[in-house]
Design a protein around this motif. Sequence first.
Motif, PDB file in Angstrom:
ATOM      1  N   UNK A  45       0.861  -1.192   0.000  1.00 44.00           N
ATOM      2  CA  UNK A  45       0.000   0.000   0.000  1.00 44.00           C
ATOM      3  C   UNK A  45       0.891   1.233   0.000  1.00 44.00           C
ATOM      4  N   UNK A  46       0.545   2.203  -0.845  1.00 47.12           N
ATOM      5  CA  UNK A  46       1.306   3.462  -0.923  1.00 47.12           C
ATOM      6  C   UNK A  46       0.367   4.593  -0.503  1.00 47.12           C
ATOM      7  N   UNK A  47       0.827   5.405   0.453  1.00 43.81           N
ATOM      8  CA  UNK A  47      -0.051   6.445   1.001  1.00 43.81           C
ATOM      9  C   UNK A  47       0.263   7.800   0.370  1.00 43.81           C
ATOM     10  N   UNK A  48      -0.753   8.485  -0.147  1.00 50.18           N
ATOM     11  CA  UNK A  48      -0.583   9.824  -0.699  1.00 50.18           C
ATOM     12  C   UNK A  48      -0.676  10.917   0.359  1.00 50.18           C
ATOM     13  N   UNK A  49      -1.863  11.160   0.904  1.00 44.99           N
ATOM     14  CA  UNK A  49      -2.071  12.376   1.709  1.00 44.99           C
ATOM     15  C   UNK A  49      -1.619  12.280   3.162  1.00 44.99           C
ATOM     16  N   UNK A  50      -1.240  13.434   3.697  1.00 43.77           N
ATOM     17  CA  UNK A  50      -0.754  13.498   5.072  1.00 43.77           C
ATOM     18  C   UNK A  50      -1.836  13.146   6.090  1.00 43.77           C
ATOM     19  N   UNK A  51      -3.111  13.437   5.757  1.00 47.14           N
ATOM     20  CA  UNK A  51      -4.179  13.184   6.731  1.00 47.14           C
ATOM     21  C   UNK A  51      -4.212  11.706   7.126  1.00 47.14           C
ATOM     22  N   UNK A  52      -4.007  10.831   6.134  1.00 46.10           N
ATOM     23  CA  UNK A  52      -4.029   9.390   6.422  1.00 46.10           C
ATOM     24  C   UNK A  52      -2.844   9.012   7.314  1.00 46.10           C
ATOM     25  N   UNK A  53      -1.691   9.611   7.048  1.00 47.25           N
ATOM     26  CA  UNK A  53      -0.482   9.306   7.829  1.00 47.25           C
ATOM     27  C   UNK A  53      -0.648   9.750   9.276  1.00 47.25           C
ATOM     28  N   UNK A  54      -1.171  10.970   9.430  1.00 49.85           N
ATOM     29  CA  UNK A  54      -1.319  11.510  10.786  1.00 49.85           C
ATOM     30  C   UNK A  54      -2.392  10.770  11.553  1.00 49.85           C
ATOM     31  N   UNK A  55      -3.257  10.123  10.790  1.00 47.14           N
ATOM     32  CA  UNK A  55      -4.293   9.318  11.404  1.00 47.14           C
ATOM     33  C   UNK A  55      -3.759   7.953  11.838  1.00 47.14           C
ATOM     34  N   UNK A  56      -2.517   7.667  11.495  1.00 50.12           N
ATOM     35  CA  UNK A  56      -1.900   6.418  11.968  1.00 50.12           C
ATOM     36  C   UNK A  56      -2.132   5.214  11.084  1.00 50.12           C
ATOM     37  N   UNK A  57      -2.352   5.450   9.791  1.00 49.22           N
ATOM     38  CA  UNK A  57      -2.632   4.310   8.900  1.00 49.22           C
ATOM     39  C   UNK A  57      -1.451   3.331   8.855  1.00 49.22           C
ATOM     40  N   UNK A  58      -0.225   3.855   8.881  1.00 54.02           N
ATOM     41  CA  UNK A  58       0.943   2.983   8.766  1.00 54.02           C
ATOM     42  C   UNK A  58       1.072   2.105  10.011  1.00 54.02           C
ATOM     43  N   UNK A  59       0.839   2.695  11.170  1.00 55.13           N
ATOM     44  CA  UNK A  59       0.928   1.937  12.430  1.00 55.13           C
ATOM     45  C   UNK A  59      -0.046   0.746  12.406  1.00 55.13           C
ATOM     46  N   UNK A  60      -1.283   1.028  11.958  1.00 57.19           N
ATOM     47  CA  UNK A  60      -2.286  -0.041  11.982  1.00 57.19           C
ATOM     48  C   UNK A  60      -1.974  -1.124  10.939  1.00 57.19           C
TER      49      UNK A  60
END
Length: 424
Positions: free
Chosen positions: A68-83
Amino acid sequence: MNLNILIIGRGGREHAIAWKTAQSKLVSKIFVAPGNDGIAESFTCININETDTEQLVRFAKENNIHLTIVGPEAALMNGIVDLFQKEGLKIFGPTKAAAQIEGSKQFAKELMQKHRIPTADFQVFDNYANAKQYLLAKGTPIVIKYDGLAAGKGVVVAMSMEEADQALQEMLLKNRFGKGKVVIEEFLAGPEFSLMAFVHNETVLPLAIAQDHKRAFDGDRGPNTGGMGAYTPVPIIPQTAVDDAVNSIMIPTAKAMVEDGTPFTGILYGGLILTKTGPKVIEFNARFGDPETEVVLPKMKSDMIEVILKLLDGEEQTIEWHENAFLGVVLASKGYPESFEKGIEIKGIEAESRKQKAENVILFHCGTAKKEEKWVNNGGRVLIVVGVGDTLANARKNAYLTTENLSSDNLFYRTDIGGQAIEN
Ligand code: AMP
Ligand code: GLY
């Protein structure tokens, strides 16, 4: 290999990431969540929002997503990578803790100060009286930044004391963006450029540099936007300065993040300025830049998915680049970055999409929708036309030939992308 790739986001940046992913010999299926109607012409878009992390995890599991490749910062700050990591899913992006390098100016500035990474001198304040005293001692020009999300309006480059004081009052007394802190920093002068790198812990693979045009109107006038165009290469920045930036900024930052217990994986974006004493950091982002990505990924010759997978596996590699120049012009809704009407027809998209290859242009959709078989605008930035050429001048010519055919009463664009970088 037959990999399934999931891309998170809905703009021109994610369209470019999907387009580049489609060129990989390793990939079989590409999904974009949520994407947009323009992206859906070529890829499978799924109706899950960027920040709906649990649904995205479920989708990734059910569809055997390999990366999975993440574009926007909102998803990152929401902790998508951690989960995702907790669930054993491979994802390319920083954890919530590492994404603070973009999310908190104070975090970024303190990291740079501690590790001697070149940036403007600064101090952080939450109290107006103290901030005012520092301001008076420093004088102008000076830069005042709200520490947090402020929709692009949190930075004031103040030429006069009145302007600087007014910004401080708005941010610290009137709480215009909420109750928060302010970073007051030294004014830096010089040409700006964007240097992105694929990063995994201490490994840093720089991408080609680009320059972005942030102001809405020609001649760098008007309000700041997300970016009205970008181009690569950037002749005004010599390769020695880029090498210097990699060695004195990007690599030390990746090392510093590891050392401080917040190792970074993903795209580290340096918003840099080439001062008389060398490159310095204006800001970091924790993701692909938009619209820089729309010109930098087409310039990349190597297989991006292979690069990311090798990087995550710790394999050595070098990235190859096309010789060509790439220049992108954003078509935005009239009124952007403030309010604008949506749902107004844009003519010419089908015809221009058919011509793409022959005409040396690539069309990425930033914010379009299809309504009753007609294309309409559905966001502030609507389309980006990327011209390809052997020189920047030819790339620009190719971009504007198409841009003119797509313009409408409801869209506007800058006519000076590339600016002084291009000698005709
Ligand atoms: P930022 O949101 O931090 O990227 O800042 C937005 C814009 O403000 C930058 O692209 C620069 O043009 C300008 N800017 C920010 N910080 C400085 C600085 N220390 N000196 C001069 N210009 C700056
Ligand atoms: N183009 C600047 C950014 O992506 O933040």
